[in-house]
Write an enzyme that holds these catalytic residues in place. Structure first.
Site, PDB file in Angstrom:
ATOM      1  N   ARG A 107       0.897  -1.179   0.000  1.00  0.00           N
ATOM      2  CA  ARG A 107       0.000   0.000   0.000  1.00  0.00           C
ATOM      3  C   ARG A 107       0.918   1.206   0.000  1.00  0.00           C
ATOM      4  O   ARG A 107       1.729   1.383   0.931  1.00  0.00           O
ATOM      5  CB  ARG A 107      -0.908   0.005   1.232  1.00  0.00           C
ATOM      6  N   HIS A 134      -7.256   1.085  -6.463  1.00  0.00           N
ATOM      7  CA  HIS A 134      -7.447   0.154  -5.335  1.00  0.00           C
ATOM      8  C   HIS A 134      -8.159  -1.101  -5.875  1.00  0.00           C
ATOM      9  O   HIS A 134      -9.303  -1.385  -5.535  1.00  0.00           O
ATOM     10  CB  HIS A 134      -8.283   0.838  -4.252  1.00  0.00           C
ATOM     11  N   GLN A 137     -10.000  -3.849  -3.599  1.00  0.00           N
ATOM     12  CA  GLN A 137     -11.300  -3.425  -3.081  1.00  0.00           C
ATOM     13  C   GLN A 137     -12.404  -3.732  -4.087  1.00  0.00           C
ATOM     14  O   GLN A 137     -13.490  -4.199  -3.732  1.00  0.00           O
ATOM     15  CB  GLN A 137     -11.265  -1.914  -2.792  1.00  0.00           C
ATOM     16  N   ASP A 225     -17.322   7.124  -1.262  1.00  0.00           N
ATOM     17  CA  ASP A 225     -16.048   6.920  -0.565  1.00  0.00           C
ATOM     18  C   ASP A 225     -15.850   8.141   0.326  1.00  0.00           C
ATOM     19  O   ASP A 225     -16.544   9.156   0.161  1.00  0.00           O
ATOM     20  CB  ASP A 225     -14.916   6.809  -1.615  1.00  0.00           C
ATOM     21  N   CYS A 266     -16.400   1.418   0.614  1.00  0.00           N
ATOM     22  CA  CYS A 266     -15.204   0.606   0.885  1.00  0.00           C
ATOM     23  C   CYS A 266     -14.784   0.655   2.349  1.00  0.00           C
ATOM     24  O   CYS A 266     -14.074  -0.224   2.818  1.00  0.00           O
ATOM     25  CB  CYS A 266     -14.057   1.053  -0.016  1.00  0.00           C
ATOM     26  N   ARG A 294     -13.335  -8.868   1.313  1.00  0.00           N
ATOM     27  CA  ARG A 294     -11.916  -8.591   1.064  1.00  0.00           C
ATOM     28  C   ARG A 294     -11.100  -9.869   1.285  1.00  0.00           C
ATOM     29  O   ARG A 294     -10.164 -10.158   0.533  1.00  0.00           O
ATOM     30  CB  ARG A 294     -11.402  -7.475   1.995  1.00  0.00           C
TER      31      ARG A 294
HETATM   32  N1  NVA Z   1     -10.044   6.762  -1.174  1.00  0.00           N
HETATM   33  C1  NVA Z   1      -9.679   6.236   0.124  1.00  0.00           C
HETATM   34  C2  NVA Z   1      -9.856   4.752   0.157  1.00  0.00           C
HETATM   35  C3  NVA Z   1      -9.543   4.135   1.501  1.00  0.00           C
HETATM   36  C4  NVA Z   1      -9.679   2.638   1.492  1.00  0.00           C
HETATM   37  C5  NVA Z   1      -8.240   6.618   0.420  1.00  0.00           C
HETATM   38  O1  NVA Z   1      -7.399   6.518  -0.471  1.00  0.00           O
HETATM   39  O2  NVA Z   1      -7.977   7.037   1.550  1.00  0.00           O
HETATM   40  N1   CP Z   2     -11.163  -0.299   2.331  1.00  0.00           N
HETATM   41  C1   CP Z   2      -9.894  -0.391   2.754  1.00  0.00           C
HETATM   42  O1   CP Z   2      -8.969  -0.593   1.977  1.00  0.00           O
HETATM   43  O2   CP Z   2      -9.731  -0.259   4.093  1.00  0.00           O
HETATM   44  P1   CP Z   2      -8.354  -0.082   4.882  1.00  0.00           P
HETATM   45  O3   CP Z   2      -7.837   1.303   4.546  1.00  0.00           O
HETATM   46  O4   CP Z   2      -8.738  -0.202   6.319  1.00  0.00           O
HETATM   47  O5   CP Z   2      -7.393  -1.141   4.451  1.00  0.00           O
END
Ligand code: NVA
Ligand code: CP
Length: 310
Positions: A107, A134, A137, A225, A266, A294
């Site tokens: 990540r 992502h 997801q 989101d 998500c 997930r």
């Molecule tokens: N758009 C959000 C998704 C989190 C799972 C982010 O990047 O923070």
């Molecule tokens: N939806 C998602 O990816 O959650 P986290 O940021 O908790 O991993």
């Protein structure tokens, strides 16, 4: 060896095959404890290293649980605990980890970081979220959609509010799998031109409006989101909230979608911002199925990525 970097790297048949594997593995676990290893333990003896350059609850836990259910082992790192956190290069990190583990999930921030990791790694690299996309997801979302509606192709998806990494990967899935995709977002929060052009060049049914009520018309699934993603600057938060408040998914907006529409997010959610508690916790919401999936979807991704080895 197959990396899992973006939805658009896969054909419709490949995506459906991964989803079928996720469905099969989920069904086979019915009634078992969450920690139990799947009967076939396909990844026994294989390892997954996870690198987190941003926080995570679901991605971290679901990959860890999923890899263990497959019989494999995990190593979980926050980047601050690694030399990459103090400047060791991505190519060197990729080559070192490839000598020690069988797969890597990351990540990270800029998408170029995962592309570079994948270029230099000699083991599969999986995208656990970048500023741009992502894809894991979306595989869980697709599994959830199929469970709720019995199919995916032809379902109309409405995306409301900020368009960021999750939106981009969803647009890719909608184009490849044949789902009309309706976006309701103000100017400045809509997808960037490149992904819109890609969708149109690839025959996608993409509709973009500034009117959220128009966006949810005929929708089988309404999604949103958080308005402040991890890559957004904290000082922009209040402006984003002010700009996006007319795009909150509330009961009145849900009432304009199909009567049997589901609601997905998500997570993490911010009740009273992008969606009300009434919607997030209401009867149309499938957000916790989405979170559970997930695990199942990513197990299928891991098996797919490592299938050349097992
Ligand atoms: N758009 C959000 C998704 C989190 C799972 C982010 O990047 O923070
Ligand atoms: N939806 C998602 O990816 O959650 P986290 O940021 O908790 O991993």
């Amino acid at each position: 060896m197959t990396h899992f970097l973006d939805i658009r790297d896969f054909s419709k048949d490949e995506l459906l095959a991964i989803l079928a594997e996720a469905r099969r593995r989920k069904a086979a676990r019915a009634g078992r404890t969450k920690g139990a290893v799947d009967d076939d333990a396909p990844l026994a003896g294989y390892s997954l290293a996870m690198i987190f350059e941003k926080p995570s609850t679901r991605t971290r836990t679901s990959f860890d649980a999923g890899m263990r259910q497959l019989g494999g082992e995990t190593l979980v790192f926050n980047s601050g605990d690694m030399q990459i956190g103090r400047g060791e290069s991505i190519p060197d990190t990729a080559r070192v980890l490839s000598r020690m583990v069988d797969s890597i999930m990351i990540r990270t921030h800029g998408h170029e970081r995962i592309l570079e990791l994948a270029e230099y790694a000699s083991v599969p690299v999986i995208n656990g979220l970048t500023d741009l996309s992502h894809p894991c997801q979306i595989m869980a979302d697709l599994q959830t959609l199929e469970e709720a509606k019995g199919r995916i192709e032809g379902l109309t998806i409405a995306w409301i509010g900020d368009c960021a990494n999750v939106t981009r990967s969803w647009i890719e899935a909608a184009v490849i799998l044949g789902c009309p995709f309706r976006i309701g977002a103000p100017k400045g929060y809509q997808p960037e031109d490149g992904i819109i052009a890609w969708a149109r060049e690839n025959g996608g049914d993409l509709f973009i409006t500034e009117d959220p009520a128009e966006a949810v018309r005929g929708a089988d699934c309404v999604m949103t989101d958080s308005w402040i993603s991890m890559h957004h600057k904290p000082e922009e938060a209040q402006r984003r909230i002010d700009d996006l408040m007319p795009y909150q998914v509330n009961a009145a907006l849900m009432a304009r979608a199909k009567p049997d529409a589901i609601f997905m997010h998500c997570l993490p959610a911010h009740r009273g911002e992008e969606a009300t508690g009434e919607v997030l916790d209401g009867p149309q919401s499938v957000i916790f199925d989405e979170a559970e999936n997930r695990v199942h979807a990513q197990k299928a991704i891991l098996v797919h990525a490592l299938k050349g080895l097992i």
